[in-house]
Design an enzyme around this catalytic site. Structure first.
Site, PDB file in Angstrom:
ATOM      1  N   GLY A  16      32.798 -24.614  10.293  1.00  0.00           N
ATOM      2  CA  GLY A  16      32.761 -23.205  11.100  1.00  0.00           C
ATOM      3  C   GLY A  16      34.373 -22.786  10.752  1.00  0.00           C
ATOM      4  N   ASN A  17      34.959 -21.761  11.667  1.00  0.00           N
ATOM      5  CA  ASN A  17      35.978 -21.216  11.713  1.00  0.00           C
ATOM      6  C   ASN A  17      36.737 -20.803  12.892  1.00  0.00           C
ATOM      7  OD1 ASN A  17      35.602 -18.116  12.002  1.00  0.00           O
ATOM      8  ND2 ASN A  17      34.353 -18.665  10.268  1.00  0.00           N
ATOM      9  N   ARG A  18      37.842 -20.604  12.946  1.00  0.00           N
ATOM     10  CA  ARG A  18      38.339 -20.211  14.628  1.00  0.00           C
ATOM     11  C   ARG A  18      38.227 -18.832  15.042  1.00  0.00           C
ATOM     12  NH1 ARG A  18      44.540 -21.507  13.606  1.00  0.00           N
ATOM     13  NH2 ARG A  18      44.356 -21.245  16.084  1.00  0.00           N
ATOM     14  N   SER A  19      37.507 -18.028  14.339  1.00  0.00           N
ATOM     15  CA  SER A  19      37.446 -16.800  15.095  1.00  0.00           C
ATOM     16  C   SER A  19      36.632 -16.669  16.416  1.00  0.00           C
ATOM     17  CB  SER A  19      36.503 -15.836  13.894  1.00  0.00           C
ATOM     18  OG  SER A  19      36.258 -14.685  14.491  1.00  0.00           O
TER      19      SER A  19
END
Ligand code: CTP
Length: 436
Positions: free
Chosen positions: A224-227
């Site tokens: 995943g990512n931090r958005s």
């Protein structure tokens, strides 16, 4: 001239409006009752907010009598009522006449040390300032800069009249006659009160993707990512406010962030890149605008394990002493580039969709944030690409944002900064201009 006639007509068409009349400390405060009377004669509702200095030039009873209501002054008059917020929200227009040099300076500095400045800082209504002061004060570089700052921020500062001032001197700095002050203020109200001006996206379908995709590895893990999705949600909320029908394609956005969305916006959940592509393309069939604010994973695991991958899955195959060097590899395959596909193969067959992308960049040895942004704009071909620098304290989560907007050739068309709502508004103003 023609436009001011049209503006006044628009104001008249939109009926009685709620006007906060601010009065600050200038000898011209004696003209404020004339301004209030004209507004009320035209059918508008008026609330007066005076500074302490204003009340040295004109009595509160006189202002109360002409306005037909009490006169507010301090933020602490009735703290429980949170007057500055209530007054700012009530206002459809804030008109300060006269606006002293000190008042202009305080507003330019973002001060909120009395009810009038606090109201101006709180309101989302248009603010019109009618300055009155001695020529030397009006021409002083400090005032000149303050006026330029206020105008740049979108407040209207009416040019003062030239003529005889309080003493023997004369020059620019006189408060214009109440008729001109009211006409100019109502013209501003007419511009913003005109439904086509305040709802430039009425009748349009705006699709916004937001959040960050999660690419499953096994039933409990993902890439995943931090958005957080906040910027995309702010765009969707703002688009709805500007009259659009809105579809938000949401990739793993917290319920607390989604709460900012108006109830009429449709939310489609799309946790992975492939689901997001599907949802965006479906909603995009009749979209006038697609804003790709989602952080879409560029790669996904080639295979998703059906059961949880165990830490010691290699046990039994290798000697335990080798375990420290055993690495688990996950083979990744590339995801489709949803944005690039929207440009090369638009889902809308009839009519054109305006495509807006985002580029979160950090800059590296190959180039700075803008150089990477410009290369991406040319590569992806979106109509507009909002480039922002990400890293500690900027870009992600509940923090202010700063973007440079590029066109498909990588040329800069605008810059916007501030809260995510302000950036959203600036972007959608560009979108509305392009659609028009
Ligand atoms: N985007 C997309 N599909 C992808 C990757 C990105 O639609 N598979 C969109 C994003 O929603 C964003 C824009 O493309 O609007 C730019 O995303 P970004 O991650 O900055 O670009 P990448 O193409 O992934 O480039 P890189 O990661 O190499 O910087």
């Amino acid at each position: 001239m023609a436009s001011s006639v049209r503006d006044e007509r628009a104001a008249a068409r939109s009926g009685p409006r709620r006007v906060v009349v601010g009065v600050s400390g200038s000898i011209a405060a004696y003209k404020a009752p004339g301004v209030i009377r004209l507004l009320r004669q035209a059918g508008h509702e008026v609330k007066v907010v005076a500074t302490q200095a204003a009340l040295r030039f004109i009595g509160a009873p006189a202002l109360a009598a002409v306005s037909g209501g009490p006169v507010g002054t301090g933020v602490f008059d009735d703290p429980a009522a949170v007057e500055h917020v209530a007054t700012g929200e009530w206002a459809e227009l804030v008109l300060v006449a006269p606006a002293s040099a000190d008042l202009l300076a305080r507003v330019a500095a973002g001060r909120a040390d009395d009810l009038l400045t606090a109201t101006i800082l709180t309101t989302s209504a248009p603010v019109v300032l009618a300055p009155a002061m001695h020529t030397q004060m009006w021409l002083n570089p400090a005032t000149v800069e303050n006026v330029a700052t206020l105008r740049r921020r979108g407040l209207t500062v009416i040019d003062p009249d030239s003529g005889r001032l309080t003493g023997a001197d004369s020059g620019p700095g006189r408060l214009p006659e109440p008729e001109r002050v009211v006409a100019e203020a109502l013209a501003v109200l007419g511009r913003t009160g005109d439904p086509s001006a305040s709802q430039p996206l009425a009748g349009r379908h705006v699709v916004v993707s937001a959040g960050g995709t999660r690419e499953p590895i096994d039933p409990v893990r993902y890439l995943g990512n931090r958005s957080s999705g906040r910027q995309g949600v702010a765009i969707a909320a703002q688009a709805a406010r500007l009259g659009a029908r809105v579809t938000l394609v949401a990739a793993n956005i917290e319920a607390e962030v989604l709460r900012d969305l108006p109830a009429q916006a449709e939310v489609v959940q799309a946790p992975t890149a492939l689901e997001l592509r599907e949802a965006v393309r479906r909603a995009g069939r009749d979209a006038d605008v697609v804003v790709m604010a989602a952080a879409v994973a560029d790669y996904r695991p080639a295979q998703v394990a059906g059961t949880k991958i165990k830490k010691h899955a290699l046990d039994g195959q290798a000697d335990a002493s080798h375990r420290a060097t055993d690495a688990l590899s996950i083979r990744l395959v590339e995801n489709p580039d949803v944005l690039a596909e929207l440009v090369s193969d638009p889902p809308r067959r009839q009519g054109r969709t305006l495509v807006v992308g985002f580029a979160a960049e950090t800059g590296d040895e190959d180039g700075d944030v803008l150089a990477h942004g410009a290369a991406k704009a040319r590569r992806k071909g979106a109509d507009l690409l909002a480039v922002n620098a990400v890293g500690e304290g900027t870009g992600f989560g509940d923090v202010p944002n700063r973007v440079v907007v590029l066109d498909r050739e990588g040329n800069e068309v605008a810059r916007a900064s501030g809260s995510k709502a302000q950036v959203a508004r600036a972007l959608l103003d560009l979108v509305a201009q392009r659609l028009a």
